[in-house]
Scaffold this motif. Sequence first.
Motif, PDB file in Angstrom:
ATOM      1  N   UNK A  82       0.740  -1.616  -0.081  1.00  0.00           N
ATOM      2  CA  UNK A  82      -0.274  -0.096  -0.055  1.00  0.00           C
ATOM      3  C   UNK A  82       0.780   1.497   0.098  1.00  0.00           C
ATOM      4  N   UNK A  83       0.934   1.980  -0.774  1.00  0.00           N
ATOM      5  CA  UNK A  83       1.542   3.272  -1.043  1.00  0.00           C
ATOM      6  C   UNK A  83       0.329   4.804   0.325  1.00  0.00           C
ATOM      7  N   UNK A  84       0.978   5.095   0.197  1.00  0.00           N
ATOM      8  CA  UNK A  84       0.696   6.044   1.493  1.00  0.00           C
ATOM      9  C   UNK A  84       1.114   7.214   1.058  1.00  0.00           C
ATOM     10  N   UNK A  85       0.476   8.131   1.026  1.00  0.00           N
ATOM     11  CA  UNK A  85       0.979  10.206   0.731  1.00  0.00           C
ATOM     12  C   UNK A  85       0.807  10.651   1.623  1.00  0.00           C
ATOM     13  N   UNK A  86       1.889  11.250   2.366  1.00  0.00           N
ATOM     14  CA  UNK A  86       0.507  12.239   3.283  1.00  0.00           C
ATOM     15  C   UNK A  86       1.297  13.146   2.567  1.00  0.00           C
ATOM     16  N   UNK A  87      -0.024  14.110   2.324  1.00  0.00           N
ATOM     17  CA  UNK A  87       0.173  15.987   1.447  1.00  0.00           C
ATOM     18  C   UNK A  87      -1.008  17.370   2.566  1.00  0.00           C
ATOM     19  N   UNK A  88      -0.451  18.112   2.187  1.00  0.00           N
ATOM     20  CA  UNK A  88      -1.817  19.210   3.060  1.00  0.00           C
ATOM     21  C   UNK A  88      -0.659  20.971   1.976  1.00  0.00           C
ATOM     22  N   UNK A 152      -3.538  -2.805   5.108  1.00  0.00           N
ATOM     23  CA  UNK A 152      -3.849  -3.916   4.834  1.00  0.00           C
ATOM     24  C   UNK A 152      -3.111  -4.857   4.756  1.00  0.00           C
ATOM     25  N   UNK A 153      -2.550  -3.766   3.671  1.00  0.00           N
ATOM     26  CA  UNK A 153      -0.966  -5.084   3.142  1.00  0.00           C
ATOM     27  C   UNK A 153       0.266  -5.548   3.548  1.00  0.00           C
ATOM     28  N   UNK A 154       0.826  -6.254   3.472  1.00  0.00           N
ATOM     29  CA  UNK A 154       2.042  -6.338   4.662  1.00  0.00           C
ATOM     30  C   UNK A 154       3.266  -5.690   4.908  1.00  0.00           C
ATOM     31  N   UNK A 155       3.332  -5.173   3.938  1.00  0.00           N
ATOM     32  CA  UNK A 155       4.308  -3.863   3.571  1.00  0.00           C
ATOM     33  C   UNK A 155       3.436  -2.461   3.421  1.00  0.00           C
ATOM     34  N   UNK A 156       4.021  -1.513   3.482  1.00  0.00           N
ATOM     35  CA  UNK A 156       3.622  -0.389   3.005  1.00  0.00           C
ATOM     36  C   UNK A 156       4.801   1.057   2.784  1.00  0.00           C
ATOM     37  N   UNK A 157       4.176   1.918   1.626  1.00  0.00           N
ATOM     38  CA  UNK A 157       5.490   2.735   1.181  1.00  0.00           C
ATOM     39  C   UNK A 157       4.823   3.960   0.937  1.00  0.00           C
ATOM     40  N   UNK A 158       5.722   4.551   2.429  1.00  0.00           N
ATOM     41  CA  UNK A 158       5.710   6.046   2.457  1.00  0.00           C
ATOM     42  C   UNK A 158       6.403   6.843   1.358  1.00  0.00           C
ATOM     43  N   UNK A 159       5.580   7.662   0.650  1.00  0.00           N
ATOM     44  CA  UNK A 159       6.102   8.723  -0.431  1.00  0.00           C
ATOM     45  C   UNK A 159       5.579   9.707   0.326  1.00  0.00           C
ATOM     46  N   UNK A 160       6.547  11.676   0.296  1.00  0.00           N
ATOM     47  CA  UNK A 160       5.713  12.205   0.085  1.00  0.00           C
ATOM     48  C   UNK A 160       5.427  12.404  -1.174  1.00  0.00           C
ATOM     49  N   UNK A 161       4.920  13.668  -0.834  1.00  0.00           N
ATOM     50  CA  UNK A 161       3.966  14.290  -2.090  1.00  0.00           C
ATOM     51  C   UNK A 161       4.950  15.278  -2.792  1.00  0.00           C
ATOM     52  N   UNK A 162       6.213  15.104  -2.177  1.00  0.00           N
ATOM     53  CA  UNK A 162       6.801  15.816  -3.577  1.00  0.00           C
ATOM     54  C   UNK A 162       7.955  14.791  -5.111  1.00  0.00           C
ATOM     55  N   UNK A 163       7.807  13.581  -3.895  1.00  0.00           N
ATOM     56  CA  UNK A 163       8.461  12.579  -4.627  1.00  0.00           C
ATOM     57  C   UNK A 163       7.303  12.700  -5.929  1.00  0.00           C
ATOM     58  N   UNK A 164       9.278  12.108  -7.086  1.00  0.00           N
ATOM     59  CA  UNK A 164       8.090  11.285  -8.728  1.00  0.00           C
ATOM     60  C   UNK A 164       8.504  10.341  -8.330  1.00  0.00           C
ATOM     61  N   UNK A 165       7.229   9.224  -8.179  1.00  0.00           N
ATOM     62  CA  UNK A 165       8.292   7.776  -8.622  1.00  0.00           C
ATOM     63  C   UNK A 165       8.689   7.328 -10.119  1.00  0.00           C
ATOM     64  N   UNK A 166       9.691   6.786 -10.353  1.00  0.00           N
ATOM     65  CA  UNK A 166       9.423   6.438 -11.721  1.00  0.00           C
ATOM     66  C   UNK A 166       9.386   4.464 -12.587  1.00  0.00           C
TER      67      UNK A 166
END
Length: 479
Positions: A82-88, A152-166
């Motif tokens: 699950x990818x979690x992206x906190x943002x404001x 609810x998944x075994x792994x959680x990926x935290x990404x800041x909103x200013x990340x740009x995944x490829x």
Amino acid sequence: MGFQLRPDPGTRTLAGGTVITGGYPVRVLRLSPAGARHVAGWWDGVPVPGNAKARALARRLLDTGIAHPRLDRGQAERPEVTVVIPVRDRHAELARCLAGLPGTPRVVVVDDGSADPAAIQSVAAAAGSSVVRRPVNGGPAAARNTGLAAAQTPLVAFLDSDCVPGAGWLDALLPHFADPAVGAVAPRIVPHEAGRTWLARYEGASSTLDMGRRPSIVRPGSRVPYVPGAALLVRREAAGTGFAEDMQVGEDVDFVWRLAASGWRVRYEPAATMGHQHRVRLREWFSRRKDYGTSAAMLELRHPGAVRPLYASAWTAAAWLAVAVGHPEAGVVVTGTGTALLARRLARVTGEGWPVPAGSAAWRLAVAQAGGGTLAAARPLGSAICRTWWPLALPAAIAVRRLRLPLAALVLAPPLLDWLDRRPPLDPARYVAARLLDDAGYSVGVWQGCVERRTVRPLLPVLRGRDRHLCAVIYAGPG
């Protein structure tokens, strides 16, 4: 172990393979002949066998940084993430981040009290992501914990909103979790776009988010002592209660250190990269450096001894002090004495009788660690002056003429050596100026945090005995 091993580039073997040295800080391990045969086979690609002694030796090599896992990226099953992206409020940054996650089935955007929640909802809906709304802003730690609770998944990926995944950004991270002891893995963070201004080019070469090109175990005192939370893949089982919500900065460092202290392994994997939109406006950049510095006091109070300006042996400190007061010959004597005592200690590890002849393994190791270490200490000493001690060093240089040249040399040595190491697209003068400004911003924050927390511990060095610094260990290895 679930994978093979490969040696760190700094690892060396001596005495027919029965002595192995490497890691950070440097360790010296004595292996039994059977252990030496195992290690030689692992370096050639032989898998770690299933017996307990071999696994214990392999774990030792991984935990000291002498070895790294050789990853199998072709594993049949990929654990769910699950990818979690906190943002404001950063709508544009969020849209760009989500655009790099096409086809990712589980993305949770945590709206941390945005002024325009409808805009966040619209951007997330367009990307097919769900939104969890926090009515009141709680900061990065609280927002990540909200996303962690929703996963609810075994792994959680935290990404800041200013990340740009490829494309394929998870491919080099997921195999680490074949090792059940790994609790988190971080990629290398690199600039999303090449910089044009002098500050952008400096950030592209020397960002505090970029932990370098070499893989590492992550913990205090390691080559990579921490990893930023801007991009972090975590085993949900290891996350526990999550991030410390009373910390507005440094919460990611605290989280990683708590994982390591509780027995989980945290890895840094530079083969995986994450694009990031760096701050490149001077006021915002300098303010952020100061904010990072303010976290030093709270981190040191929570993790005693982990956030100090300088770690050095007492022998090294004595040698440099002798040079600083104008007696370099005394510094040579101190270093020579320390080298001889260390060679004697190491002779018991290498299995050589004392006194050992010049050119022996014990002497070579001692000269490299004691003599070479004393010279190499100029770099961390200069960094300590720039990043912490300059409010004391500057008046001392003004008052004592003989200190001016040594202090100036120490201050300029780290950024110049960094420039030589990195060869950034920036001339030495502007790179050095940017680095000194970087250090100044951080140091202002350190002193501010010390005043606010009423502690001087982040200002104090740690001096230790040479044997402890080297961490020489006699280890039998599997029989």
